[in-house]
Design an enzyme around this catalytic site. Structure first.
Site, mmCIF file in Angstrom:
data_model
loop_
_atom_site.group_PDB
_atom_site.id
_atom_site.type_symbol
_atom_site.label_atom_id
_atom_site.label_comp_id
_atom_site.label_asym_id
_atom_site.label_seq_id
_atom_site.Cartn_x
_atom_site.Cartn_y
_atom_site.Cartn_z
ATOM 1 N N CYS A 65 34.100 38.629 -13.485
ATOM 2 C CA CYS A 65 34.944 38.742 -12.298
ATOM 3 C C CYS A 65 36.381 38.963 -12.741
ATOM 4 O O CYS A 65 36.807 38.463 -13.773
ATOM 5 C CB CYS A 65 34.822 37.530 -11.393
ATOM 6 S SG CYS A 65 34.891 35.947 -12.206
ATOM 7 N N GLU A 112 41.330 35.873 -2.412
ATOM 8 C CA GLU A 112 40.822 37.174 -2.822
ATOM 9 C C GLU A 112 40.035 37.897 -1.739
ATOM 10 O O GLU A 112 39.292 37.274 -0.979
ATOM 11 C CB GLU A 112 39.923 37.021 -4.053
ATOM 12 C CG GLU A 112 40.689 36.563 -5.270
ATOM 13 C CD GLU A 112 39.882 36.641 -6.544
ATOM 14 O OE1 GLU A 112 40.526 36.773 -7.603
ATOM 15 O OE2 GLU A 112 38.648 36.557 -6.507
#
Length: 174
Positions: A65, A112
């Site tokens: 990620c 995010e």
């Protein structure tokens, strides 16, 4: 070293560059991605984040990620970062996007707009020791059981999206 990522609105519309640590210090919504790699045995590749990471160090999480850099296309960033972190690339397919926000004990905030990708890979893994402390292939039932018993050992975002990823993965195989 400063790294600029992409601040976005709640529709993932680009607002401009922001320095990565500043985004996490101020809790600014920014573009991100999460990659989940399965093998031909339907096991999921997990990584244990390097303990020295600015947040969530030493926790187990999905395969990879990160964030696209400012002016970098998402479709390029996913392959770049998978290679940088885990030492390989494979075909990736986008599943979905979601937003999440979590505050950490060290005063940083992860806010995010996260794009989730999956792939299949059975080859060699050469993790970057500055990013990845450990890795393992794990059966889905085993990881779900371990999260239930030891949730504190896993990242927030991984736990919050795992069931949806698994469902989408199996649907994609039909």
């Amino acid at each position: 070293m400063e790294e600029y990522i992409i601040a976005v609105d709640e529709n993932d519309k680009e607002l401009g560059p922001i320095e990565k640590m500043e985004a996490h210090e101020k809790g600014v919504l920014h573009r991100a991605f999460s990659i989940f790699i399965f093998n031909s045995k339907d096991q999921l590749l997990l990584q244990k984040r390097y303990s020295g990471k600015y947040h969530s160090g030493g926790l187990w999480t999905n395969t990879c990620c990160s964030h696209p850099r400012y002016k970098e296309k998402l479709e390029e960033a996913i392959y770049r970062r998978l290679k940088e972190e885990m030492g390989f690339t494979c075909e990736l397919t986008k599943l979905f996007s979601f937003c999440y926000k979590v505050n950490f004990e060290n005063s940083l905030t992860e806010n995010e707009y996260d794009h989730v990708f999956i792939g299949t890979y059975d080859g060699e893994i050469v993790p970057n020791e500055n990013e990845v402390e450990d890795y393992k292939w794990i059966d889905i039932d085993e990881v779900k059981r371990d999260i239930k018993n030891n949730g504190h050992l896993y990242t927030f975002w991984f736990k919050s999206v795992l069931d949806k990823v698994i469902e989408s993965y199996y649907l994609s195989k039909e």
